[in-house]
Design an enzyme around this catalytic site. Structure first.
Site, PDB file in Angstrom:
ATOM      1  N   GLN A  30      13.650  -8.384  83.120  1.00 12.73           N
ATOM      2  CA  GLN A  30      12.891  -7.477  83.966  1.00 12.73           C
ATOM      3  C   GLN A  30      11.427  -7.861  84.011  1.00 12.73           C
ATOM      4  O   GLN A  30      10.969  -8.743  83.275  1.00 12.73           O
ATOM      5  CB  GLN A  30      13.041  -6.044  83.448  1.00 12.73           C
ATOM      6  CG  GLN A  30      12.635  -5.881  82.003  1.00 12.73           C
ATOM      7  CD  GLN A  30      13.020  -4.523  81.421  1.00 12.73           C
ATOM      8  OE1 GLN A  30      12.158  -3.757  81.021  1.00 12.73           O
ATOM      9  NE2 GLN A  30      14.326  -4.262  81.358  1.00 12.73           N
ATOM     10  N   HIS A  32       7.386  -5.808  85.001  1.00  6.66           N
ATOM     11  CA  HIS A  32       6.683  -4.579  85.359  1.00  6.66           C
ATOM     12  C   HIS A  32       5.495  -4.897  86.266  1.00  6.66           C
ATOM     13  O   HIS A  32       4.851  -5.939  86.110  1.00  6.66           O
ATOM     14  CB  HIS A  32       6.170  -3.863  84.104  1.00  6.66           C
ATOM     15  CG  HIS A  32       7.225  -3.572  83.099  1.00  6.66           C
ATOM     16  ND1 HIS A  32       8.351  -2.827  83.381  1.00  6.66           N
ATOM     17  CD2 HIS A  32       7.349  -3.941  81.798  1.00  6.66           C
ATOM     18  CE1 HIS A  32       9.103  -2.745  82.304  1.00  6.66           C
ATOM     19  NE2 HIS A  32       8.519  -3.407  81.332  1.00  6.66           N
ATOM     20  N   GLU A  49       2.375  -3.802  78.154  1.00  6.10           N
ATOM     21  CA  GLU A  49       2.923  -3.329  76.887  1.00  6.10           C
ATOM     22  C   GLU A  49       2.775  -4.397  75.812  1.00  6.10           C
ATOM     23  O   GLU A  49       2.437  -5.548  76.096  1.00  6.10           O
ATOM     24  CB  GLU A  49       4.392  -2.936  77.046  1.00  6.10           C
ATOM     25  CG  GLU A  49       5.294  -4.069  77.482  1.00  6.10           C
ATOM     26  CD  GLU A  49       6.690  -3.599  77.865  1.00  6.10           C
ATOM     27  OE1 GLU A  49       6.828  -2.451  78.325  1.00  6.10           O
ATOM     28  OE2 GLU A  49       7.634  -4.392  77.724  1.00  6.10           O
ATOM     29  N   HIS A 107      10.616 -10.721  81.082  1.00  3.10           N
ATOM     30  CA  HIS A 107      10.947 -10.555  79.666  1.00  3.10           C
ATOM     31  C   HIS A 107      12.274  -9.841  79.471  1.00  3.10           C
ATOM     32  O   HIS A 107      12.810  -9.204  80.388  1.00  3.10           O
ATOM     33  CB  HIS A 107       9.853  -9.762  78.944  1.00  3.10           C
ATOM     34  CG  HIS A 107       9.671  -8.365  79.475  1.00  3.10           C
ATOM     35  ND1 HIS A 107       8.917  -8.079  80.585  1.00  3.10           N
ATOM     36  CD2 HIS A 107      10.147  -7.159  79.050  1.00  3.10           C
ATOM     37  CE1 HIS A 107       8.934  -6.773  80.822  1.00  3.10           C
ATOM     38  NE2 HIS A 107       9.677  -6.205  79.894  1.00  3.10           N
ATOM     39  N   ARG A 127      14.301  -4.634  87.656  1.00  3.13           N
ATOM     40  CA  ARG A 127      15.377  -5.363  86.973  1.00  3.13           C
ATOM     41  C   ARG A 127      15.752  -6.590  87.795  1.00  3.13           C
ATOM     42  O   ARG A 127      16.068  -6.483  88.985  1.00  3.13           O
ATOM     43  CB  ARG A 127      16.576  -4.431  86.781  1.00  3.13           C
ATOM     44  CG  ARG A 127      17.597  -4.921  85.779  1.00  3.13           C
ATOM     45  CD  ARG A 127      18.718  -3.901  85.578  1.00  3.13           C
ATOM     46  NE  ARG A 127      18.225  -2.645  85.060  1.00  3.13           N
ATOM     47  CZ  ARG A 127      18.309  -1.478  85.714  1.00  3.13           C
ATOM     48  NH1 ARG A 127      18.861  -1.426  86.904  1.00  3.13           N
ATOM     49  NH2 ARG A 127      17.845  -0.381  85.169  1.00  3.13           N
TER      50      ARG A 127
END
Length: 252
Positions: A30, A32, A49, A107, A127
């Protein structure tokens, strides 16, 4: 609770999300979006993150970033042919390692990994590939390949490993950005802290051992995998015991 400066920026939206992820199987591949892209497309925040490895089985691994640059056509072909995993850097991980996952970085987390994830509070995930899995009805999960192609970085970063050696009764900065700061704190005895100048909440996640935290006339024991929130109005904090903590706040 959060501090005047943090409240002025985020209002009633708490600015970080802290997770414990315990994988038994590989998570989907996936990516982000950035804050700007997420705001434009979804009127929401994006997601940068970081991961801290709390524990890992011998074959526990992460898939983080491409191991070589791809052209847009090469990337599209790999997604179309379900071979995108072949282009990812797979790394066996060990307790105490830490990794940055900036928005736009492709990742996945392999099975057998227990990690702490510190992130922007966003649910937006594109995804790309789900390892061919089917749900109980025999259907694959939804993919978001068109959106992912708009945000994925096709040139790998120089290094996303942010592992640092801890310092006894001190804090070591693992990562700091506009969205959050994460320190690794090793406690072996007693630490006395003054948070008066910080003007931010402080969240502590225990990742090893057990400590006792005293603040504002209250005392709480914190064991591994437990988290406590220190309000911004707190000033003096005392931590005693033996363990390791992730310390998370928003830096000025």
């Amino acid at each position: 609770l959060v501090g005047d400066r943090v409240y002025e920026k985020y209002g009633l939206d708490f600015p970080v999300l802290m997770k414990i992820i315990d994988t038994r199987d590989r998570l989907s591949i996936q990516v982000h979006p950035s804050d700007d892209f997420a705001q434009e497309m979804h009127s929401a925040r994006g997601k940068t993150e970081m991961w801290y490895i709390i524990d890992s089985e011998p074959e526990g691994a992460i898939y983080l970033d491409l191991h070589h640059s791809l052209t847009e056509d090469e990337y599209d072909e790999a997604v179309e042919n379900n071979t995108i995993a072949d282009h990812l850097t797979k790394r066996l991980v060990h307790k105490g390692e830490a990794f940055l996952v900036p928005a736009g970085t492709i990742h996945s987390i392999g099975g057998g990994v227990l990690l702490a994830e510190i992130q922007e509070p966003s649910n937006i995930t594109y995804r790309i590939y789900d390892w061919g899995r089917l749900d109980r009805n025999g259907h694959p999960r939804e993919l978001h390949t068109a959106l992912a192609a708009e945000v994925v970085n096709l040139t790998p970063a120089e290094s996303l490993n942010i592992t640092k050696e801890p310092v006894r009764n001190g804090a070591v900065e693992l990562h700091s950005c506009e969205q959050f700061t994460t320190n690794l704190v090793e406690v072996d005895g007693v630490i006395e802290l003054d948070y008066a100048p910080l003007d931010s909440f402080v969240a502590y996640m225990c990742v090893e051992g057990q400590v006792e935290i005293k603040c504002m006339g209250e005392s709480e024991k914190l064991s591994s995998l437990e988290t406590i929130l220190i309000p911004a109005e707190a000033t003096d904090v005392v931590i005693k015991g033996k363990g390791k903590l992730l310390e998370v706040f928003v830096k000025a």
